[in-house]
Design a protein around this motif. Structure first.
Motif, PDB file in Angstrom:
ATOM      1  N   GLN A   1       0.851  -1.181   0.000  1.00  0.00           N
ATOM      2  CA  GLN A   1       0.000   0.000   0.000  1.00  0.00           C
ATOM      3  C   GLN A   1       0.890   1.235   0.000  1.00  0.00           C
ATOM      4  O   GLN A   1       1.841   1.306   0.779  1.00  0.00           O
ATOM      5  CB  GLN A   1      -0.909   0.021   1.237  1.00  0.00           C
ATOM      6  CG  GLN A   1      -1.860   1.209   1.283  1.00  0.00           C
ATOM      7  CD  GLN A   1      -2.442   1.432   2.677  1.00  0.00           C
ATOM      8  OE1 GLN A   1      -1.713   1.693   3.629  1.00  0.00           O
ATOM      9  NE2 GLN A   1      -3.754   1.323   2.794  1.00  0.00           N
TER      10      GLN A   1
ATOM     11  N   LEU B   1       1.781  -5.396   2.697  1.00  0.00           N
ATOM     12  CA  LEU B   1       0.496  -5.967   3.112  1.00  0.00           C
ATOM     13  C   LEU B   1       0.622  -7.457   3.365  1.00  0.00           C
ATOM     14  O   LEU B   1       0.380  -7.945   4.460  1.00  0.00           O
ATOM     15  CB  LEU B   1      -0.563  -5.701   2.042  1.00  0.00           C
ATOM     16  CG  LEU B   1      -1.177  -4.313   2.044  1.00  0.00           C
ATOM     17  CD1 LEU B   1      -1.752  -3.980   0.687  1.00  0.00           C
ATOM     18  CD2 LEU B   1      -2.263  -4.221   3.121  1.00  0.00           C
TER      19      LEU B   1
ATOM     20  N   PHE C   1      -1.657  -4.854   9.092  1.00  0.00           N
ATOM     21  CA  PHE C   1      -2.901  -4.265   8.628  1.00  0.00           C
ATOM     22  C   PHE C   1      -4.069  -4.987   9.290  1.00  0.00           C
ATOM     23  O   PHE C   1      -3.966  -6.163   9.640  1.00  0.00           O
ATOM     24  CB  PHE C   1      -3.013  -4.379   7.099  1.00  0.00           C
ATOM     25  CG  PHE C   1      -2.241  -3.323   6.366  1.00  0.00           C
ATOM     26  CD1 PHE C   1      -0.878  -3.468   6.156  1.00  0.00           C
ATOM     27  CD2 PHE C   1      -2.864  -2.178   5.908  1.00  0.00           C
ATOM     28  CE1 PHE C   1      -0.152  -2.486   5.491  1.00  0.00           C
ATOM     29  CE2 PHE C   1      -2.155  -1.188   5.236  1.00  0.00           C
ATOM     30  CZ  PHE C   1      -0.795  -1.347   5.034  1.00  0.00           C
TER      31      PHE C   1
ATOM     32  N   ARG D   1      -9.566  -6.387   7.851  1.00  0.00           N
ATOM     33  CA  ARG D   1     -10.368  -5.975   6.687  1.00  0.00           C
ATOM     34  C   ARG D   1      -9.603  -6.187   5.376  1.00  0.00           C
ATOM     35  O   ARG D   1     -10.202  -6.263   4.314  1.00  0.00           O
ATOM     36  CB  ARG D   1     -10.750  -4.500   6.786  1.00  0.00           C
ATOM     37  CG  ARG D   1     -11.541  -4.125   8.011  1.00  0.00           C
ATOM     38  CD  ARG D   1     -11.978  -2.651   7.969  1.00  0.00           C
ATOM     39  NE  ARG D   1     -10.860  -1.709   7.986  1.00  0.00           N
ATOM     40  CZ  ARG D   1     -10.463  -1.022   6.927  1.00  0.00           C
ATOM     41  NH1 ARG D   1     -11.067  -1.148   5.763  1.00  0.00           N
ATOM     42  NH2 ARG D   1      -9.448  -0.180   7.032  1.00  0.00           N
ATOM     43  N   PHE D   2      -8.302  -6.261   5.498  1.00  0.00           N
ATOM     44  CA  PHE D   2      -7.447  -6.490   4.331  1.00  0.00           C
ATOM     45  C   PHE D   2      -7.157  -7.985   4.222  1.00  0.00           C
ATOM     46  O   PHE D   2      -6.624  -8.588   5.165  1.00  0.00           O
ATOM     47  CB  PHE D   2      -6.135  -5.717   4.466  1.00  0.00           C
ATOM     48  CG  PHE D   2      -6.291  -4.236   4.378  1.00  0.00           C
ATOM     49  CD1 PHE D   2      -6.717  -3.506   5.485  1.00  0.00           C
ATOM     50  CD2 PHE D   2      -6.020  -3.556   3.202  1.00  0.00           C
ATOM     51  CE1 PHE D   2      -6.864  -2.122   5.400  1.00  0.00           C
ATOM     52  CE2 PHE D   2      -6.170  -2.182   3.108  1.00  0.00           C
ATOM     53  CZ  PHE D   2      -6.598  -1.469   4.215  1.00  0.00           C
TER      54      PHE D   2
ATOM     55  N   MET E   1      -6.587  -9.139  -3.882  1.00  0.00           N
ATOM     56  CA  MET E   1      -6.690  -8.650  -2.517  1.00  0.00           C
ATOM     57  C   MET E   1      -8.050  -7.982  -2.345  1.00  0.00           C
ATOM     58  O   MET E   1      -8.608  -7.427  -3.294  1.00  0.00           O
ATOM     59  CB  MET E   1      -5.564  -7.697  -2.133  1.00  0.00           C
ATOM     60  CG  MET E   1      -5.525  -6.372  -2.834  1.00  0.00           C
ATOM     61  SD  MET E   1      -4.488  -5.180  -1.934  1.00  0.00           S
ATOM     62  CE  MET E   1      -5.548  -4.728  -0.568  1.00  0.00           C
TER      63      MET E   1
ATOM     64  N   VAL F   1     -10.505  -5.548   0.258  1.00  0.00           N
ATOM     65  CA  VAL F   1     -10.633  -4.675   1.431  1.00  0.00           C
ATOM     66  C   VAL F   1     -12.124  -4.514   1.708  1.00  0.00           C
ATOM     67  O   VAL F   1     -12.878  -4.076   0.830  1.00  0.00           O
ATOM     68  CB  VAL F   1     -10.000  -3.294   1.206  1.00  0.00           C
ATOM     69  CG1 VAL F   1     -10.005  -2.502   2.512  1.00  0.00           C
ATOM     70  CG2 VAL F   1      -8.585  -3.421   0.661  1.00  0.00           C
TER      71      VAL F   1
ATOM     72  N   ASP G   1      -8.269   4.296   3.513  1.00  0.00           N
ATOM     73  CA  ASP G   1      -7.837   3.209   2.625  1.00  0.00           C
ATOM     74  C   ASP G   1      -7.525   3.723   1.229  1.00  0.00           C
ATOM     75  O   ASP G   1      -7.040   2.959   0.387  1.00  0.00           O
ATOM     76  CB  ASP G   1      -8.928   2.130   2.539  1.00  0.00           C
ATOM     77  CG  ASP G   1      -9.189   1.461   3.868  1.00  0.00           C
ATOM     78  OD1 ASP G   1     -10.326   0.990   4.088  1.00  0.00           O
ATOM     79  OD2 ASP G   1      -8.262   1.410   4.710  1.00  0.00           O
TER      80      ASP G   1
ATOM     81  N   TYR H   1      -2.344   0.789  -4.588  1.00  0.00           N
ATOM     82  CA  TYR H   1      -2.045  -0.588  -4.173  1.00  0.00           C
ATOM     83  C   TYR H   1      -1.184  -1.231  -5.246  1.00  0.00           C
ATOM     84  O   TYR H   1      -1.587  -1.343  -6.406  1.00  0.00           O
ATOM     85  CB  TYR H   1      -3.334  -1.370  -3.930  1.00  0.00           C
ATOM     86  CG  TYR H   1      -4.045  -0.871  -2.690  1.00  0.00           C
ATOM     87  CD1 TYR H   1      -4.974   0.163  -2.771  1.00  0.00           C
ATOM     88  CD2 TYR H   1      -3.737  -1.399  -1.432  1.00  0.00           C
ATOM     89  CE1 TYR H   1      -5.595   0.655  -1.628  1.00  0.00           C
ATOM     90  CE2 TYR H   1      -4.346  -0.922  -0.288  1.00  0.00           C
ATOM     91  CZ  TYR H   1      -5.274   0.111  -0.395  1.00  0.00           C
ATOM     92  OH  TYR H   1      -5.878   0.602   0.746  1.00  0.00           O
TER      93      TYR H   1
END
Lengths: 113, 114
Positions: free
Chosen positions: A36, A46, A60, A63-64, A76, A78, A85, A89
């Protein structure tokens, strides 16, 4: 030889929504890592996947999340997006989880409104 | 835990002048060292790397960096910059045996002026 392909390149979401980003590594590469990039926090790791298994994870929240498929492509996700956020990425691939030399894609720029 | 410090957030320089971008790292174990470059609206491109062997490493476009273990530094240099070198440069480390987890510095914006 095609490089690392990330889709979508740009997307806009609203708070509370979820997002899925995709990464196709260089052919033959089996390790995929996600980073990120934000103006405030810089570049942060991440997670890394190798042969469909998560090998390493950064700091992290849950939620990730991510996954890797048998063809080495990775996604990925989120969930419950927050304004913070919003970021670029970046996905990177390498032929092995110990290869240490990563090739990066152009990134997916996420804006959360 | 390892960390990377790039003290200069911005470095302005005139074209054809030399430049040095500083990078220092902190780690209790051996590391591999990298410089990446990022052009606007693009991802990161590997500029050069130190994995082992000669402490002086060079890139194909004239940049070089020297690994100094005693000073824990990996400064990037170019004897004569071009306008096209304008970009953001990131120093990064990976712990030896630590997989592909890169720890990045905060970046140095190199601005080459005519």
């Amino acid at each position: 030889k095609a490089g690392v392909t990330q889709t979508p390149r740009y997307l806009i979401k609203t708070r509370g929504q979820q997002v899925t980003l995709s990464c196709s590594p260089i052919s033959g590469h089996r390790s995929v890592s996600w980073y990120q990039q934000t103006p405030g926090q810089g570049l942060q790791f991440l997670f890394e996947y190798f042969s469909e298994t998560q090998r390493n994870k950064g700091n992290f929240p849950g939620r990730f999340s991510g996954r890797q498929f048998s063809n080495s492509r990775s996604e990925m996700n989120v969930s419950t997006l927050e304004l913070g956020d919003s970021a670029l990425y970046l996905c990177a691939s390498s032929w092995d989880s110990r290869a240490n030399v990563l090739t990066f894609g152009a990134g997916s720029r996420l804006t959360v409104l | 835990a390892q960390s990377v410090t790039q003290l200069d957030s911005q470095v302005p320089v005139f074209e054809e002048a030399p430049v040095e971008l500083r990078c220092n790292y902190s780690s209790s174990v051996s590391v591999y060292l990298f410089w990446y470059v990022q052009y606007p609206n693009q991802g990161l491109q590997l500029l050069l790397k130190y994995l082992s062997g000669s402490t002086l490493v060079e890139s194909i476009n004239g940049f070089e960096a020297e690994f100094n273990k005693s000073q824990t530094s990996f400064h990037l240099r170019k004897p004569s910059v071009h306008i096209s070198d304008t970009a953001e440069y990131f120093c990064a480390v990976i712990l030896t045996g630590g997989g592909n987890k890169l720890t990045f510095g905060t970046g140095t914006q190199l601005k080459v002026e005519l």
